[in-house]
Design a protein around this motif. Structure first.
Motif: not given
Length: 680
Positions: A413, A415, A418, A438, A457, A461, A467, A469, A472, A483, A495, A499
């Motif tokens: 993901v 964003d 973010s 990322a 984002v 999904f 997934v 992230a 995030l 999520l 994640t 986040s």
């Protein structure tokens, strides 16, 4: 936009046969004499160039005086290109105002955060919110559309150029007025705005709309909510200008598709490109690869994201470099094989056009040392020979045109908000970089031979088994629910640190970090523990954190600790956790582990998650595997060599710095064994 992707004039040559891969460059004939134009046509034919972007920086020549147009030279160039079978992506020429406009109307000039005026002498010296600039620019756009809207060579409109690259953040009075209008539409009342921005802090409560200014230079930290909304507003202001030009073109010449070149990986990170997709008929992007070994994976990451911003539809690589650029501190040329490999990696990720800045390397001006398809050395050069060879390769890739990237099982993901917020001032550490984190996860997946989609984002999904992230940071309530649904549906969420920390107004979620994601992850972080320079912390697995750790104070029932801190103030405490819920799971990585440490986390998860096991064609991560699928189901499998070594498979050898396309059709002559391996 109404134009269907099967009828894009920039792809389809109008015949009943297959489409063709587009190949070309920004073409700036106004920099050269007419005898050079004739030589350009010969060399373009030799290279198999079939499209050019024209007129991008020609406003001063097209309108030498207010309301007085000179189209004779542009008429001549368009006819010359048309006679040589080369189509035109015609620019609206508004990217750089002529000197007479800035002289007559200095109020169009943007202002920086400290009030400095950005004067003429470069480009993009205009305010996105200036009504005066817009009046003059749209008049030129209308004149161009009326003159060339029916010309058979014009297959696309190129709106401005790299919108917001140098003038995104304007802090002028025009911007202040427009910002207040935008805020009124967003919040409705001052009470709602004051609540969102938390203006009770430092006596910032607003009683009148006209008290609000852009976040100009201030004695110390500016209001975070104000900064975030100004970033949103600035992206929207440039987008609104895009819409204004597009509306004129759509009115006068509705049959020609419209685009503008995004900069998904370049200088401007603060344009929320996924929200712009509905304002163009097809997505275009400019990408300039980082030098060195990192550049291969970096290019793939951003091309992957561009393809997913485009929603899987064909997209246009509007600019990249044949060799060196001119704007880094050191600008090494591309090595042998990299020109083709870079281009074909973009094609693998969905580009149906490969274009460069620029056709002929400039003799004068600020970009005279930026490489072109025809370098200063001329046609008898390594660069031009590589350009010609790539043209032949792209010709043979015509069957790929119109196909779409095959969806992966894993998503990363991405964003924009973010990215903006996590890198702002007054945070526990200034060392964190959202895009770097990322990319670490993307590279670790490639190392393990795992294909992943990099998705905005706001994307669905639903089709992804895993997934991921990373960092995030901004999680509104609606995103939290999406999520949580991943885990509830029996799929897997991963994640990381920092986040779920704040909501859409950059207000901290209370109750402990990771805030909005605390319940789905089953962990409570009591405090952040950023690391001082040269004070790394080691985990029990051997992974090393250099920038960031977190004190996990509570674990919900059923949460498994996958790794712990081995030294430092957090020694013995949880560092990586996993909560299972039915068939689903949620994994939390509380430290920055870098590419190597992330790879270890993924390898551990792959014991339970089949989607995190690598593709045999990836040769243990030496190759990146990318697949495009045609409407008839034919698969085009691209193998990109990530190393400087030759990689041998049972079915094919991949040379260093190269991309090989394997298919059951006739795109590339490959062995029967190779075709059987791909079809299997």
């Amino acid at each position: 936009m109404a134009i269907d992707d099967t009828t894009y004039r920039w792809v389809n040559d109008g015949s009943t046969g297959p489409g063709r891969m587009r190949y070309g460059a920004d073409y700036n004939p106004e920099q050269w004499s007419r005898d050079v134009w004739q030589e350009d046509m010969r060399l373009m034919r030799e290279a198999r160039v079939n499209i050019v972007s024209l007129g991008i920086f020609s406003w001063a020549l097209l309108e030498p005086r207010p309301g007085e147009y000179d189209f004779a030279w542009l008429d001549e160039v368009i006819e010359l290109l048309h006679a040589n079978g080369i189509d035109v992506d015609l620019a609206t020429a508004t990217a750089s105002p002529p000197p007479w406009l800035a002289k007559a109307h200095p109020e169009i000039l943007p202002q920086t955060i400290d009030g400095t005026i950005l004067w003429p002498g470069a480009r993009q010296h205009w305010r996105p919110t200036s009504p005066v600039f817009r009046e003059h620019a749209l008049r030129l756009v209308r004149a161009l559309a009326e003159r060339y809207g029916d010309h058979p060579a014009v297959v696309a409109w190129h709106i401005s150029n790299e919108l917001g690259c140098h003038n995104l953040y304007d802090f002028s009075d025009d911007a202040a007025r427009a910002f207040r209008v935008w805020l009124q539409a967003r919040y409705g009342t001052l009470e709602a705005l004051n609540e969102a921005w938390g203006t009770a802090f430092w006596s910032q409560h607003y009683g009148e709309w006209d008290e609000i200014l852009p976040p100009r230079t201030a004695p110390t930290q500016r209001n975070p909510g104000q900064q975030l909304d100004f970033e949103r507003f600035s992206s929207e202001a440039v987008r609104d200008y895009l819409r204004a030009e597009s509306a004129v073109l759509g009115e006068v010449a509705p049959g020609i598709p419209r685009t503008t070149n995004f900069m998904v990986a370049q200088n401007v990170r603060d344009l929320d490109y996924p929200t712009w997709v509905g304002d163009v008929d097809f997505v275009s992007n400019d990408h300039y690869r980082r030098p060195g070994e990192l550049g291969r994976d970096d290019l793939s990451f951003w091309a992957n994201l561009t393809g997913n911003i485009a929603g899987g539809r064909p997209w246009f690589l509007m600019e990249h470099a044949t060799s060196a650029v001119n704007w880094r501190e050191v600008n090494p040329p591309k090595r042998s094989g990299e020109l083709a490999a870079d281009a074909l990696t973009h094609v693998a990720h969905g580009a149906d056009a490969v274009c460069y800045f620029q056709w002929r390397q400039s003799r004068a001006g600020g970009e005279r040392y930026h490489s072109g398809m025809v370098p200063h050395a001329g046609e008898d050069s390594r660069v031009f020979r590589d350009v010609v060879a790539l043209g032949a390769q792209l010709r043979d890739l015509a069957p790929v045109v119109g196909s779409r990237r095959e969806k992966a099982r894993v998503a990363i993901v991405f964003d924009y908000e973010s990215w903006w917020v996590s890198g702002r001032d007054s945070h526990p550490s200034d060392a964190l970089r959202y895009d770097v984190e990322a990319l670490n996860w993307y590279r670790a997946l490639l190392d393990l031979g795992i294909r992943a989609d990099v998705v905005p984002v706001a994307s669905s999904f639903d089709d992804y088994e895993v997934v991921i992230a990373p960092m995030l940071h901004v999680v509104p309530t609606a995103l939290r629910a999406r999520l949580e649904a991943i885990v509830a549906d029996g799929r897997h969420l991963v994640t990381t640190f920092f986040s779920g920390t704040v909501d859409e107004h950059d207000r901290v979620w209370l109750g402990g970090y990771p805030g909005a994601l605390r319940d789905v992850l089953g962990v409570t972080v009591e405090e952040f523990v950023p690391l001082l320079p040269d004070a790394p912390v080691t985990l029990a697995s051997g992974a090393v954190a250099n920038l960031w750790t977190e004190r996990i104070s509570r674990l919900a029932d059923g949460v498994e600790v996958l790794d712990t801190y081995a030294d430092g103030d957090l020694a013995g405490q949880a560092a990586v956790t996993r909560r299972t819920a039915g068939e689903g799971s949620a994994t939390y990585v509380s430290a920055d582990l870098g590419r190597d440490g992330v790879r270890g986390v993924l390898a551990r998860l792959s014991q339970d998650v089949e989607a995190l096991r690598g593709d045999a064609l990836a040769a243990d991560g030496a190759l990146e595997v990318i697949v495009r699928v045609a409407r008839d189901g034919e698969r085009f499998v691209f193998l990109a060599n990530r190393s400087d070594d030759r990689v041998a498979l049972d079915v094919v050898e991949v040379a260093p710095r190269s991309v090989v396309v394997l298919t059951g059709g006739d795109v590339l002559v490959a062995s029967d064994a190779a075709r059987e391996a791909v079809s299997a």
